[in-house]
Design a protein around this motif. Sequence first.
Motif, PDB file in Angstrom:
ATOM      1  N   ALA A  66       0.828  -1.206   0.000  1.00 16.53           N
ATOM      2  CA  ALA A  66       0.000   0.000   0.000  1.00 16.53           C
ATOM      3  C   ALA A  66       0.863   1.257   0.000  1.00 16.53           C
ATOM      4  O   ALA A  66       0.509   2.272  -0.600  1.00 16.53           O
ATOM      5  CB  ALA A  66      -0.948   0.002   1.197  1.00 16.53           C
ATOM      6  N   ASP A  67       2.000   1.197   0.686  1.00 14.30           N
ATOM      7  CA  ASP A  67       2.918   2.335   0.731  1.00 14.30           C
ATOM      8  C   ASP A  67       4.332   1.809   0.959  1.00 14.30           C
ATOM      9  O   ASP A  67       4.520   0.665   1.362  1.00 14.30           O
ATOM     10  CB  ASP A  67       2.518   3.332   1.827  1.00 14.30           C
ATOM     11  N   LEU A  68       5.306   2.656   0.701  1.00 11.07           N
ATOM     12  CA  LEU A  68       6.716   2.267   0.835  1.00 11.07           C
ATOM     13  C   LEU A  68       7.326   2.892   2.087  1.00 11.07           C
ATOM     14  O   LEU A  68       8.321   3.592   2.025  1.00 11.07           O
ATOM     15  CB  LEU A  68       7.501   2.699  -0.413  1.00 11.07           C
ATOM     16  N   GLY A  69       6.717   2.625   3.226  1.00  9.28           N
ATOM     17  CA  GLY A  69       7.219   3.169   4.484  1.00  9.28           C
ATOM     18  C   GLY A  69       8.570   2.592   4.863  1.00  9.28           C
ATOM     19  O   GLY A  69       8.938   1.492   4.441  1.00  9.28           O
ATOM     20  N   PRO A  70       9.347   3.332   5.662  1.00 14.58           N
ATOM     21  CA  PRO A  70      10.682   2.877   6.061  1.00 14.58           C
ATOM     22  C   PRO A  70      10.677   1.576   6.870  1.00 14.58           C
ATOM     23  O   PRO A  70      11.672   0.873   6.925  1.00 14.58           O
ATOM     24  CB  PRO A  70      11.240   4.040   6.884  1.00 14.58           C
ATOM     25  N   ASP A  71       9.530   1.234   7.452  1.00 14.80           N
ATOM     26  CA  ASP A  71       9.449  -0.016   8.200  1.00 14.80           C
ATOM     27  C   ASP A  71       9.651  -1.233   7.298  1.00 14.80           C
ATOM     28  O   ASP A  71      10.073  -2.295   7.761  1.00 14.80           O
ATOM     29  CB  ASP A  71       8.126  -0.122   8.945  1.00 14.80           C
ATOM     30  N   LEU A  72       9.365  -1.091   5.996  1.00 12.39           N
ATOM     31  CA  LEU A  72       9.560  -2.214   5.080  1.00 12.39           C
ATOM     32  C   LEU A  72      11.032  -2.603   4.992  1.00 12.39           C
ATOM     33  O   LEU A  72      11.358  -3.786   4.905  1.00 12.39           O
ATOM     34  CB  LEU A  72       9.015  -1.876   3.689  1.00 12.39           C
ATOM     35  N   ILE A  73      11.907  -1.601   5.006  1.00 13.16           N
ATOM     36  CA  ILE A  73      13.349  -1.900   4.981  1.00 13.16           C
ATOM     37  C   ILE A  73      13.724  -2.688   6.229  1.00 13.16           C
ATOM     38  O   ILE A  73      14.413  -3.704   6.151  1.00 13.16           O
ATOM     39  CB  ILE A  73      14.180  -0.608   4.853  1.00 13.16           C
ATOM     40  N   ASP A  74      13.249  -2.238   7.380  1.00 13.34           N
ATOM     41  CA  ASP A  74      13.551  -2.941   8.633  1.00 13.34           C
ATOM     42  C   ASP A  74      13.028  -4.378   8.605  1.00 13.34           C
ATOM     43  O   ASP A  74      13.737  -5.309   9.017  1.00 13.34           O
ATOM     44  CB  ASP A  74      12.942  -2.202   9.831  1.00 13.34           C
ATOM     45  N   LEU A  75      11.808  -4.570   8.131  1.00  5.05           N
ATOM     46  CA  LEU A  75      11.224  -5.910   8.086  1.00  5.05           C
ATOM     47  C   LEU A  75      12.011  -6.835   7.159  1.00  5.05           C
ATOM     48  O   LEU A  75      12.286  -7.986   7.498  1.00  5.05           O
ATOM     49  CB  LEU A  75       9.760  -5.842   7.643  1.00  5.05           C
ATOM     50  N   MET A  76      12.360  -6.339   5.981  1.00 12.98           N
ATOM     51  CA  MET A  76      13.112  -7.164   5.029  1.00 12.98           C
ATOM     52  C   MET A  76      14.520  -7.449   5.528  1.00 12.98           C
ATOM     53  O   MET A  76      15.012  -8.581   5.414  1.00 12.98           O
ATOM     54  CB  MET A  76      13.139  -6.484   3.653  1.00 12.98           C
ATOM     55  N   GLU A  77      15.173  -6.430   6.078  1.00 13.51           N
ATOM     56  CA  GLU A  77      16.533  -6.649   6.584  1.00 13.51           C
ATOM     57  C   GLU A  77      16.537  -7.578   7.792  1.00 13.51           C
ATOM     58  O   GLU A  77      17.468  -8.364   7.962  1.00 13.51           O
ATOM     59  CB  GLU A  77      17.215  -5.316   6.882  1.00 13.51           C
ATOM     60  N   SER A  78      15.485  -7.548   8.591  1.00 11.53           N
ATOM     61  CA  SER A  78      15.380  -8.480   9.721  1.00 11.53           C
ATOM     62  C   SER A  78      15.285  -9.925   9.237  1.00 11.53           C
ATOM     63  O   SER A  78      15.679 -10.852   9.950  1.00 11.53           O
ATOM     64  CB  SER A  78      14.153  -8.152  10.586  1.00 11.53           C
ATOM     65  N   ALA A  79      14.781 -10.112   8.017  1.00  7.50           N
ATOM     66  CA  ALA A  79      14.685 -11.454   7.424  1.00  7.50           C
ATOM     67  C   ALA A  79      15.943 -11.816   6.631  1.00  7.50           C
ATOM     68  O   ALA A  79      16.000 -12.869   6.007  1.00  7.50           O
ATOM     69  CB  ALA A  79      13.465 -11.534   6.519  1.00  7.50           C
ATOM     70  N   GLY A  80      16.958 -10.936   6.655  1.00 10.00           N
ATOM     71  CA  GLY A  80      18.236 -11.219   6.006  1.00 10.00           C
ATOM     72  C   GLY A  80      18.411 -10.624   4.626  1.00 10.00           C
ATOM     73  O   GLY A  80      19.496 -10.712   4.046  1.00 10.00           O
ATOM     74  N   PHE A  81      17.363 -10.018   4.057  1.00  9.84           N
ATOM     75  CA  PHE A  81      17.478  -9.433   2.729  1.00  9.84           C
ATOM     76  C   PHE A  81      18.215  -8.099   2.808  1.00  9.84           C
ATOM     77  O   PHE A  81      18.143  -7.403   3.824  1.00  9.84           O
ATOM     78  CB  PHE A  81      16.092  -9.254   2.099  1.00  9.84           C
ATOM     79  N   ARG A  82      18.924  -7.745   1.744  1.00  6.48           N
ATOM     80  CA  ARG A  82      19.748  -6.533   1.723  1.00  6.48           C
ATOM     81  C   ARG A  82      19.160  -5.507   0.759  1.00  6.48           C
ATOM     82  O   ARG A  82      18.931  -5.821  -0.406  1.00  6.48           O
ATOM     83  CB  ARG A  82      21.177  -6.876   1.283  1.00  6.48           C
ATOM     84  N   CYS A  83      18.932  -4.309   1.267  1.00 10.62           N
ATOM     85  CA  CYS A  83      18.367  -3.245   0.444  1.00 10.62           C
ATOM     86  C   CYS A  83      19.433  -2.733  -0.528  1.00 10.62           C
ATOM     87  O   CYS A  83      20.538  -2.365  -0.123  1.00 10.62           O
ATOM     88  CB  CYS A  83      17.868  -2.110   1.335  1.00 10.62           C
ATOM     89  N   ARG A  84      19.100  -2.740  -1.799  1.00  9.96           N
ATOM     90  CA  ARG A  84      20.028  -2.232  -2.816  1.00  9.96           C
ATOM     91  C   ARG A  84      20.010  -0.696  -2.751  1.00  9.96           C
ATOM     92  O   ARG A  84      18.940  -0.093  -2.791  1.00  9.96           O
ATOM     93  CB  ARG A  84      19.626  -2.730  -4.194  1.00  9.96           C
ATOM     94  N   PRO A  85      21.204  -0.073  -2.673  1.00  4.68           N
ATOM     95  CA  PRO A  85      21.259   1.370  -2.407  1.00  4.68           C
ATOM     96  C   PRO A  85      21.231   2.291  -3.628  1.00  4.68           C
ATOM     97  O   PRO A  85      21.052   3.493  -3.469  1.00  4.68           O
ATOM     98  CB  PRO A  85      22.609   1.510  -1.694  1.00  4.68           C
ATOM     99  N   GLU A  86      21.396   1.761  -4.835  1.00  4.07           N
ATOM    100  CA  GLU A  86      21.556   2.623  -5.993  1.00  4.07           C
ATOM    101  C   GLU A  86      20.281   3.416  -6.282  1.00  4.07           C
ATOM    102  O   GLU A  86      19.178   2.929  -6.051  1.00  4.07           O
ATOM    103  CB  GLU A  86      21.914   1.790  -7.239  1.00  4.07           C
ATOM    104  N   PRO A  87      20.430   4.635  -6.832  1.00  2.00           N
ATOM    105  CA  PRO A  87      19.248   5.459  -7.131  1.00  2.00           C
ATOM    106  C   PRO A  87      18.248   4.763  -8.046  1.00  2.00           C
ATOM    107  O   PRO A  87      17.036   4.923  -7.878  1.00  2.00           O
ATOM    108  CB  PRO A  87      19.838   6.706  -7.811  1.00  2.00           C
ATOM    109  N   TRP A  88      18.717   3.983  -9.036  1.00  2.00           N
ATOM    110  CA  TRP A  88      17.788   3.306  -9.953  1.00  2.00           C
ATOM    111  C   TRP A  88      17.058   2.168  -9.269  1.00  2.00           C
ATOM    112  O   TRP A  88      16.098   1.643  -9.817  1.00  2.00           O
ATOM    113  CB  TRP A  88      18.501   2.818 -11.219  1.00  2.00           C
ATOM    114  N   ASN A  89      17.480   1.784  -8.079  1.00  2.00           N
ATOM    115  CA  ASN A  89      16.750   0.797  -7.293  1.00  2.00           C
ATOM    116  C   ASN A  89      15.803   1.467  -6.292  1.00  2.00           C
ATOM    117  O   ASN A  89      15.220   0.808  -5.440  1.00  2.00           O
ATOM    118  CB  ASN A  89      17.715  -0.147  -6.578  1.00  2.00           C
ATOM    119  N   ARG A  90      15.676   2.782  -6.405  1.00  2.00           N
ATOM    120  CA  ARG A  90      14.757   3.547  -5.554  1.00  2.00           C
ATOM    121  C   ARG A  90      13.662   4.236  -6.364  1.00  2.00           C
ATOM    122  O   ARG A  90      12.596   4.519  -5.855  1.00  2.00           O
ATOM    123  CB  ARG A  90      15.527   4.607  -4.737  1.00  2.00           C
TER     124      ARG A  90
END
Length: 188
Positions: A66-90
């Motif tokens: 529904a939205d791209l809140g910052p909590d999604l990064i925390d939830l995914m990283e808690s499961a071991g996934f790594r957020c890609r930092p590049e601008p084209w991945n945002r």
Amino acid sequence: MPFPDELGAGVSVVEYDPAWPGEFAVLAERIEAALGERALAVDHVGSTSVPGLPAKNCIDAQVRVADLGPDLIDLMESAGFRCRPEPWNRTEVSFGQACDKLVFAPPIGERLTNIHLRRADTPNTRFALLFRDYLRADLAARDAWGAFKQRLAQSVPDLADYGQIKAPATTLLMLTAERWAAESGWTL
């Protein structure tokens, strides 16, 4: 750009592997466990989602939220996934509109994946599903797209260059996909 543990020997487009849907299903379960109700849907997208289509051996998942809140990064990283930092991945442009997104890589040592979190109501979500469904429906387009990607991978081994060259061809492919959607009544 890939994380250092994901670097390989250039771009390789391989024949379709019938194991890809099962590998996606396992990944989808992990994503749903990590995000709970925040995941409105988890879709197998990209070339590995099209039976018979050659692809890079990397599973693409789209998570509609529904939205791209910052909590999604925390939830995914808690499961071991790594957020890609590049601008084209945002941010990505789909159908002429800039759309926000988040892209995650797998934990170190796991199978190559890209997990795209996109708002459910944006053009980039529709784009991914239209790409998949069009190539599933039009076998001639699927075969031509696969042959193009294989030839491109053989002549352009750098992943960034491969993506830059493939982008305008993708735009042309999606023009025919839009025509197919209108003629067939396809909707998201």
